[in-house]
Motif scaffolding. Structure first.
Motif, PDB file in Angstrom:
ATOM      1  N   THR A   1       0.838  -1.194   0.000  1.00 59.93           N
ATOM      2  CA  THR A   1       0.000   0.000   0.000  1.00 59.93           C
ATOM      3  C   THR A   1       0.876   1.248   0.000  1.00 59.93           C
ATOM      4  O   THR A   1       2.108   1.171   0.168  1.00 59.93           O
ATOM      5  CB  THR A   1      -0.897   0.022   1.235  1.00 59.93           C
ATOM      6  OG1 THR A   1      -0.056   0.146   2.409  1.00 59.93           O
ATOM      7  CG2 THR A   1      -1.728  -1.254   1.343  1.00 59.93           C
ATOM      8  N   GLY A   2       0.241   2.395  -0.152  1.00 55.02           N
ATOM      9  CA  GLY A   2       0.982   3.638  -0.053  1.00 55.02           C
ATOM     10  C   GLY A   2       1.652   3.792   1.297  1.00 55.02           C
ATOM     11  O   GLY A   2       2.783   4.285   1.389  1.00 55.02           O
ATOM     12  N   ALA A   3       0.975   3.364   2.355  1.00 56.62           N
ATOM     13  CA  ALA A   3       1.565   3.428   3.688  1.00 56.62           C
ATOM     14  C   ALA A   3       2.786   2.524   3.791  1.00 56.62           C
ATOM     15  O   ALA A   3       3.790   2.881   4.424  1.00 56.62           O
ATOM     16  CB  ALA A   3       0.527   3.035   4.740  1.00 56.62           C
ATOM     17  N   ASP A   4       2.724   1.346   3.157  1.00 54.45           N
ATOM     18  CA  ASP A   4       3.884   0.453   3.141  1.00 54.45           C
ATOM     19  C   ASP A   4       5.060   1.115   2.426  1.00 54.45           C
ATOM     20  O   ASP A   4       6.210   1.023   2.876  1.00 54.45           O
ATOM     21  CB  ASP A   4       3.544  -0.860   2.432  1.00 54.45           C
ATOM     22  CG  ASP A   4       2.500  -1.686   3.156  1.00 54.45           C
ATOM     23  OD1 ASP A   4       2.449  -1.617   4.400  1.00 54.45           O
ATOM     24  OD2 ASP A   4       1.734  -2.391   2.467  1.00 54.45           O
ATOM     25  N   LEU A   5       4.765   1.772   1.304  1.00 56.12           N
ATOM     26  CA  LEU A   5       5.827   2.419   0.536  1.00 56.12           C
ATOM     27  C   LEU A   5       6.514   3.506   1.356  1.00 56.12           C
ATOM     28  O   LEU A   5       7.744   3.588   1.410  1.00 56.12           O
ATOM     29  CB  LEU A   5       5.259   3.026  -0.747  1.00 56.12           C
ATOM     30  CG  LEU A   5       4.715   2.060  -1.799  1.00 56.12           C
ATOM     31  CD1 LEU A   5       4.196   2.846  -3.003  1.00 56.12           C
ATOM     32  CD2 LEU A   5       5.771   1.067  -2.229  1.00 56.12           C
ATOM     33  N   THR A   6       5.727   4.360   1.965  1.00 60.56           N
ATOM     34  CA  THR A   6       6.320   5.478   2.704  1.00 60.56           C
ATOM     35  C   THR A   6       7.055   5.011   3.951  1.00 60.56           C
ATOM     36  O   THR A   6       8.049   5.627   4.357  1.00 60.56           O
ATOM     37  CB  THR A   6       5.237   6.496   3.086  1.00 60.56           C
ATOM     38  OG1 THR A   6       4.207   5.852   3.859  1.00 60.56           O
ATOM     39  CG2 THR A   6       4.613   7.105   1.840  1.00 60.56           C
ATOM     40  N   ALA A   7       6.588   3.911   4.556  1.00 55.91           N
ATOM     41  CA  ALA A   7       7.256   3.397   5.751  1.00 55.91           C
ATOM     42  C   ALA A   7       8.663   2.915   5.439  1.00 55.91           C
ATOM     43  O   ALA A   7       9.516   2.852   6.335  1.00 55.91           O
ATOM     44  CB  ALA A   7       6.431   2.265   6.358  1.00 55.91           C
ATOM     45  N   ALA A   8       8.926   2.581   4.167  1.00 55.87           N
ATOM     46  CA  ALA A   8      10.237   2.056   3.777  1.00 55.87           C
ATOM     47  C   ALA A   8      11.203   3.152   3.339  1.00 55.87           C
ATOM     48  O   ALA A   8      12.305   2.852   2.883  1.00 55.87           O
ATOM     49  CB  ALA A   8      10.064   1.054   2.634  1.00 55.87           C
ATOM     50  N   VAL A   9      10.802   4.418   3.499  1.00 53.78           N
ATOM     51  CA  VAL A   9      11.612   5.524   2.970  1.00 53.78           C
ATOM     52  C   VAL A   9      12.123   6.400   4.110  1.00 53.78           C
ATOM     53  O   VAL A   9      11.385   7.245   4.641  1.00 53.78           O
ATOM     54  CB  VAL A   9      10.812   6.391   1.984  1.00 53.78           C
ATOM     55  CG1 VAL A   9      11.713   7.475   1.392  1.00 53.78           C
ATOM     56  CG2 VAL A   9      10.225   5.528   0.878  1.00 53.78           C
ATOM     57  N   PRO A  10      13.376   6.243   4.531  1.00 54.70           N
ATOM     58  CA  PRO A  10      13.922   7.157   5.531  1.00 54.70           C
ATOM     59  C   PRO A  10      14.085   8.554   4.937  1.00 54.70           C
ATOM     60  O   PRO A  10      14.449   8.705   3.777  1.00 54.70           O
ATOM     61  CB  PRO A  10      15.290   6.546   5.860  1.00 54.70           C
ATOM     62  CG  PRO A  10      15.645   5.753   4.653  1.00 54.70           C
ATOM     63  CD  PRO A  10      14.364   5.245   4.086  1.00 54.70           C
ATOM     64  N   GLY A  11      13.761   9.558   5.722  1.00 55.73           N
ATOM     65  CA  GLY A  11      13.935  10.926   5.256  1.00 55.73           C
ATOM     66  C   GLY A  11      12.656  11.622   4.857  1.00 55.73           C
ATOM     67  O   GLY A  11      12.612  12.856   4.759  1.00 55.73           O
ATOM     68  N   LEU A  12      11.577  10.869   4.629  1.00 57.87           N
ATOM     69  CA  LEU A  12      10.320  11.513   4.253  1.00 57.87           C
ATOM     70  C   LEU A  12       9.815  12.447   5.343  1.00 57.87           C
ATOM     71  O   LEU A  12       9.250  13.509   5.061  1.00 57.87           O
ATOM     72  CB  LEU A  12       9.251  10.462   3.942  1.00 57.87           C
ATOM     73  CG  LEU A  12       9.219   9.871   2.526  1.00 57.87           C
ATOM     74  CD1 LEU A  12       8.106   8.848   2.428  1.00 57.87           C
ATOM     75  CD2 LEU A  12       9.029  10.958   1.483  1.00 57.87           C
ATOM     76  N   ALA A  13      10.035  12.059   6.586  1.00 58.91           N
ATOM     77  CA  ALA A  13       9.550  12.878   7.696  1.00 58.91           C
ATOM     78  C   ALA A  13      10.311  14.191   7.834  1.00 58.91           C
ATOM     79  O   ALA A  13       9.858  15.094   8.540  1.00 58.91           O
ATOM     80  CB  ALA A  13       9.643  12.084   9.000  1.00 58.91           C
ATOM     81  N   ASP A  14      11.448  14.304   7.152  1.00 54.59           N
ATOM     82  CA  ASP A  14      12.265  15.511   7.275  1.00 54.59           C
ATOM     83  C   ASP A  14      12.021  16.523   6.158  1.00 54.59           C
ATOM     84  O   ASP A  14      12.737  17.518   6.059  1.00 54.59           O
ATOM     85  CB  ASP A  14      13.752  15.123   7.264  1.00 54.59           C
ATOM     86  CG  ASP A  14      14.100  14.148   8.373  1.00 54.59           C
ATOM     87  OD1 ASP A  14      13.482  14.250   9.456  1.00 54.59           O
ATOM     88  OD2 ASP A  14      14.968  13.277   8.159  1.00 54.59           O
ATOM     89  N   LEU A  15      11.000  16.275   5.324  1.00 51.76           N
ATOM     90  CA  LEU A  15      10.760  17.157   4.194  1.00 51.76           C
ATOM     91  C   LEU A  15      10.170  18.501   4.603  1.00 51.76           C
ATOM     92  O   LEU A  15      10.221  19.460   3.842  1.00 51.76           O
ATOM     93  CB  LEU A  15       9.813  16.488   3.191  1.00 51.76           C
ATOM     94  CG  LEU A  15      10.378  15.321   2.392  1.00 51.76           C
ATOM     95  CD1 LEU A  15       9.311  14.738   1.483  1.00 51.76           C
ATOM     96  CD2 LEU A  15      11.576  15.767   1.567  1.00 51.76           C
ATOM     97  N   GLY A  16       9.579  18.549   5.783  1.00 54.29           N
ATOM     98  CA  GLY A  16       8.946  19.787   6.221  1.00 54.29           C
ATOM     99  C   GLY A  16       7.492  19.894   5.818  1.00 54.29           C
ATOM    100  O   GLY A  16       6.810  20.872   6.160  1.00 54.29           O
ATOM    101  N   GLU A  17       6.999  18.930   5.041  1.00 56.86           N
ATOM    102  CA  GLU A  17       5.596  18.889   4.640  1.00 56.86           C
ATOM    103  C   GLU A  17       5.043  17.509   4.970  1.00 56.86           C
ATOM    104  O   GLU A  17       5.663  16.493   4.640  1.00 56.86           O
ATOM    105  CB  GLU A  17       5.436  19.151   3.139  1.00 56.86           C
ATOM    106  CG  GLU A  17       5.988  20.480   2.647  1.00 56.86           C
ATOM    107  CD  GLU A  17       5.106  21.650   3.047  1.00 56.86           C
ATOM    108  OE1 GLU A  17       4.030  21.422   3.601  1.00 56.86           O
ATOM    109  OE2 GLU A  17       5.518  22.797   2.793  1.00 56.86           O
ATOM    110  N   PRO A  18       3.874  17.431   5.615  1.00 55.33           N
ATOM    111  CA  PRO A  18       3.276  16.115   5.868  1.00 55.33           C
ATOM    112  C   PRO A  18       2.861  15.455   4.564  1.00 55.33           C
ATOM    113  O   PRO A  18       2.591  16.127   3.564  1.00 55.33           O
ATOM    114  CB  PRO A  18       2.068  16.433   6.747  1.00 55.33           C
ATOM    115  CG  PRO A  18       1.732  17.857   6.430  1.00 55.33           C
ATOM    116  CD  PRO A  18       3.038  18.529   6.123  1.00 55.33           C
TER     117      PRO A  18
END
Length: 329
Positions: free
Chosen positions: A29-46
């Motif tokens: 799922t999209g949630a699975d994809l994003t969970a595997a990506v370090p650094g997404l939380a540091d983009l400054g945008e949810p």
């Protein structure tokens, strides 16, 4: 403010088929994809993650892309600074170009995917997704239309092509190169191509009923597949040799078709333009234009097919089709 992610399946979302058979199938799922990506939380945008359609990209349709563009437009209207789409790479260049012809917003709409599925060593999906999200959030990427980001390259949808069946560097823009790069977490835009006005909205029902064929010229081609085509299709794209040539035997057939339906001449070469007035033999670009074929310029056959189908579905007449081809090709 947020980045909206629409997940459409493809290699980036594949998982082991297990008891369902050999190989891999759409699993993540999209949630699975994003969970595997370090650094997404540091983009400054949810990240607003939405699962749309978990299918191989060979199963996508124009209607799916139209619905996606509508959903992405609503996301931007609701405050998204940019939109990311993950899909399979097989048809990504066509999906992105179709979206680009219709996308009216300054906010970036960024397509990405993967060449190596998550079960393989060196899977490229997480890096591509992170780079695409960076591009979607970047002020520098605004007003560039629809973009394609893989392998840290940023391409304009109007020029990008998939050029290798397995390489992670498969997406290139043969005539111009990438218009930007992602370097050390920074999106660097190297060129800002002129933004074209989007086409008018298309009625999905009319689009679904509009048929455009693609014929690729080959050595000793006798044109047997062209018989009766004007009775079953509304338009034709010809992928000619080199600068826009076909075997001489095909020229009268194509001219007869061009008298009935719009026929667009493109090159099967993968880069470069169809010429207009250099060669004069039967089957040359000059001869075919005299017979009524429309010059596709630098449009590759697949993009020309997308554009012609949209124009025919909108009821555009032949002079307007020729003028639009001149602008986009």
């Amino acid at each position: 403010m947020s980045i909206t992610l629409f997940a459409l399946g493809g290699t980036i979302a594949m998982g082991d088929a297990g008891q369902d058979g050999p190989g891999v199938l759409p699993r993540l799922t999209g949630a699975d994809l994003t969970a595997a990506v370090p650094g997404l939380a540091d983009l400054g945008e949810p990240l607003d993650v939405r699962d749309v359609l978990a299918v191989p990209s060979a199963n996508l349709t124009y209607r799916h892309v139209l619905d996606l563009v509508d959903a992405a437009s609503r996301a931007v209207a609701a405050g998204a600074v940019g939109v990311v789409v993950t899909q399979g790479t097989d048809t990504l260049e066509e999906s992105a170009f179709l979206a680009d012809l219709l996308w009216p917003h300054a906010a970036p709409l960024v397509f990405t995917g993967a060449m190596r599925n998550p079960t393989l060593a060196g899977a490229d999906g997480p890096a591509n997704l992170l780079a695409a999200a960076r591009v979607a959030a970047a002020p520098a990427a605004r007003d560039l239309g629809v973009l394609v980001t893989l392998n840290d390259d940023v391409h304009a949808a109007r020029w990008v092509r998939k050029t290798h069946s397995t390489s992670t560097a498969t997406f290139v823009s043969p005539d111009v190169g990438p218009i930007g790069l992602v370097v050390e977490e920074e999106v660097r835009v190297l060129a800002r191509p002129e933004r074209r006005e989007p086409l008018p909205p298309v009625d999905p029902t009319r689009l679904g009923a509009t048929r455009v064929a693609l014929h690729t010229a080959t050595l000793d081609d006798d044109g047997g597949l062209l018989g009766g085509l004007a009775g079953t299709h509304h338009g034709l794209v010809v992928a000619g040799f080199g600068v826009g040539h076909v075997p001489g035997a095909l020229a009268p057939m194509l001219g007869a078709l061009a008298a009935q339906i719009p026929v667009v001449l493109t090159s099967r070469s993968g880069a470069g333009s169809v010429l207009r007035h250099t060669y004069g033999a039967v089957g040359s670009e000059s001869d075919l234009q005299r017979r009524g074929l429309l010059n596709g310029g630098m449009l590759d056959p697949y993009k020309a097919k997308v554009l012609l189908r949209l124009l025919l579905a909108a009821g555009v007449d032949r002079p307007a089709i020729a003028a639009t081809l001149a602008r986009h090709g």
